[in-house]
Design a protein around this motif. Structure first.
Motif, short mmCIF file in Angstrom:
data_model
loop_
_atom_site.label_atom_id
_atom_site.label_comp_id
_atom_site.label_asym_id
_atom_site.label_seq_id
_atom_site.Cartn_x
_atom_site.Cartn_y
_atom_site.Cartn_z
N LEU A 132 0.85 -1.17 0.00
CA LEU A 132 0.00 0.00 0.00
C LEU A 132 0.89 1.23 0.00
N ALA A 133 0.75 2.08 -1.01
CA ALA A 133 1.56 3.29 -1.10
C ALA A 133 0.98 4.37 -0.19
N LEU A 134 1.81 4.85 0.72
CA LEU A 134 1.46 5.94 1.62
C LEU A 134 2.65 6.90 1.67
N LYS A 135 2.52 7.96 2.42
CA LYS A 135 3.59 8.93 2.51
C LYS A 135 3.90 9.20 3.97
N ARG A 136 5.19 9.15 4.31
CA ARG A 136 5.63 9.47 5.67
C ARG A 136 6.62 10.63 5.55
N ASP A 137 6.21 11.79 6.04
CA ASP A 137 6.99 13.02 5.86
C ASP A 137 7.19 13.26 4.35
N ASP A 138 8.44 13.35 3.88
CA ASP A 138 8.64 13.63 2.46
C ASP A 138 8.94 12.37 1.65
N ALA A 139 8.76 11.20 2.26
CA ALA A 139 9.07 9.94 1.59
C ALA A 139 7.79 9.17 1.26
N VAL A 140 7.77 8.56 0.08
CA VAL A 140 6.72 7.61 -0.27
C VAL A 140 7.18 6.23 0.18
N VAL A 141 6.33 5.55 0.95
CA VAL A 141 6.67 4.23 1.46
C VAL A 141 5.63 3.22 0.99
N ILE A 142 6.08 1.98 0.78
CA ILE A 142 5.18 0.88 0.47
C ILE A 142 5.02 0.08 1.75
N VAL A 143 3.78 -0.01 2.22
CA VAL A 143 3.47 -0.60 3.52
C VAL A 143 2.77 -1.93 3.31
N SER A 144 3.24 -2.97 4.00
CA SER A 144 2.59 -4.28 3.96
C SER A 144 1.47 -4.31 4.99
N ALA A 145 0.65 -5.37 4.94
CA ALA A 145 -0.49 -5.47 5.84
C ALA A 145 -0.07 -5.56 7.30
N ASP A 146 1.17 -6.02 7.57
CA ASP A 146 1.67 -6.04 8.95
C ASP A 146 2.49 -4.79 9.28
N LEU A 147 2.32 -3.75 8.43
CA LEU A 147 2.89 -2.42 8.64
C LEU A 147 4.41 -2.37 8.51
N GLN A 148 4.98 -3.32 7.79
CA GLN A 148 6.40 -3.22 7.45
C GLN A 148 6.54 -2.26 6.27
N GLU A 149 7.54 -1.38 6.31
CA GLU A 149 7.67 -0.33 5.31
C GLU A 149 8.94 -0.48 4.48
#
Length: 374
Positions: A132-149
């Motif tokens: 799941l593509a989300l954004k943390r601060d100025d970075a785009v992160v891909i997050v798994s269902a167990d919230l690993q980024e």
């Protein structure tokens, strides 16, 4: 942001029976909106967090209301009453293994807080492979269902629309600069289109076509070889925001953010409009942002101004049946919604995010409509 214990979703054992078209319906279910926590208010090219205002409305005064206010003993003109749906789909839309478009699980639902700290974007996008593509601060992160980024790219400003293309690139709309970028799997940034007027909502259909709303340009466009083609431009697209294509019915839905409306536009196979926009539903006092569509052709709209999620049960012609149903209210701002896609994500839940950075889940008991995925 302080951490919060997840709120467990309450399992509903009662289902709403939705009679066939022309029936009078069953019992009514009433839900009343309430003032929620801080939410994000959107303007063309800017984004800020403000407290929601009750007792005011930004809806188009010429549009007929499609919800009825209820009294709770407190002053809250943004409240709404849910009326029973009397039809959800035509026979053609009830086909498919395990698809039941007659029995719809009614709201309201208790949302579950899944994750926190995903700020800097008011949208989210599933890649269909568990990310799941989300954004943390100025970075785009891909997050798994167990919230690993896994970090995909950094150095990005405020992002609005976020969607994967069928080729696997991640599209991001930058409202301040008017640019549409693609982020490749190795993190490379590619400028696709510039000069857009506050690009906002993004949608990729199953054929790979990309659709976009220009919040400041009162325009809905699609892309042919990354050249924008105007699908509709005019006052009905003022503050255009969320967008989704119903491929089964040949209808493009988009929101009129400032007026709290969802509109439908008939399009032919090549993506050309063959009608003028028509109002599907309106929620007085709401500012409707992101859109999602379920497998039965019902539309879900996010009220960003009041941190709420609404559903409109639609008939075979995408006409509203009953009144918009208030499905959930949230303790932080939400702007966009997507049905779960890929391993680990519940396909019968809607996931929501917004500028405050919280990721929410609402179990609605129905799959989303097919979307374009890598």
């Amino acid at each position: 942001m302080a951490s919060h214990a997840p709120v467990l979703t309450i399992a509903l054992t009662t289902l709403l029976f939705v009679p066939a078209c022309g029936d009078d319906g069953g019992s009514t279910t009433e839900t009343t909106g309430a003032t929620s926590g801080p939410t994000s208010t959107e303007t063309a090219g800017t984004s800020s967090t403000t407290e929601p205002t009750t007792g005011t409305t930004s809806a188009d005064p010429t549009a007929p209301p499609t919800t009825t206010a209820t009294s709770t003993g407190e002053e809250d003109t943004a409240s709404s009453t849910t009326e029973p749906a009397t039809s959800s789909t035509t026979d053609e839309q009830t086909t498919g293994p395990g698809l039941d478009c007659v029995t719809i699980m009614p709201g309201p639902f208790a949302p579950e807080l899944v994750g926190e700290g995903y700020d800097g974007s008011e949208d989210l996008g599933f890649d269909g492979a568990g990310g799941l593509a989300l954004k943390r601060d100025d970075a785009v992160v891909i997050v798994s269902a167990d919230l690993q980024e896994t970090q995909l790219a950094d150095g990005l400003p405020q992002v609005y629309g976020t969607r994967f293309t069928t080729s696997g690139d991640l599209l991001v709309a930058l409202p301040q600069s008017g640019d549409l970028l693609a982020i490749a799997g190795d993190g490379t940034l590619n400028d696709l289109v510039g000069g857009l007027d506050s690009p906002n909502g993004l949608y990729v259909d199953t054929t790979g076509r990309v659709w976009l709303t220009e919040f400041g340009g009162s325009r809905v466009v699609r892309f042919d070889g990354w050249s924008p083609v105007t699908v509709y431009e005019g006052p009905m697209a003022s503050t255009a925001n969320g967008i989704v294509l119903d491929e089964a019915r040949g209808l493009l839905f988009f929101t009129n953010y400032g007026a709290g409306r969802v509109l439908k536009l008939e399009v032919e196979d090549l993506g050309e409009a063959i009608s003028e926009p028509v109002e599907v539903l309106a929620v007085p006092g709401a500012v409707l942002d992101g859109l999602a569509l379920d497998a039965c052709g019902n539309v879900y709209a996010v009220d960003q101004g009041n941190a709420r999620l609404f559903r409109g049960i639609l008939d075979g012609d995408a006409g509203l049946v009953g009144q918009p149903e208030l499905l959930a209210e949230f303790d932080s701002g939400v702007a966009n919604a997507q049905f779960g896609q890929g391993p680990g994500w519940d396909p019968e839940s809607i996931y929501l995010s917004g500028n405050p950075g919280d990721l929410w889940r609402v179990a609605v008991g129905i799959h989303g409509a097919p979307i374009g995925l890598p």
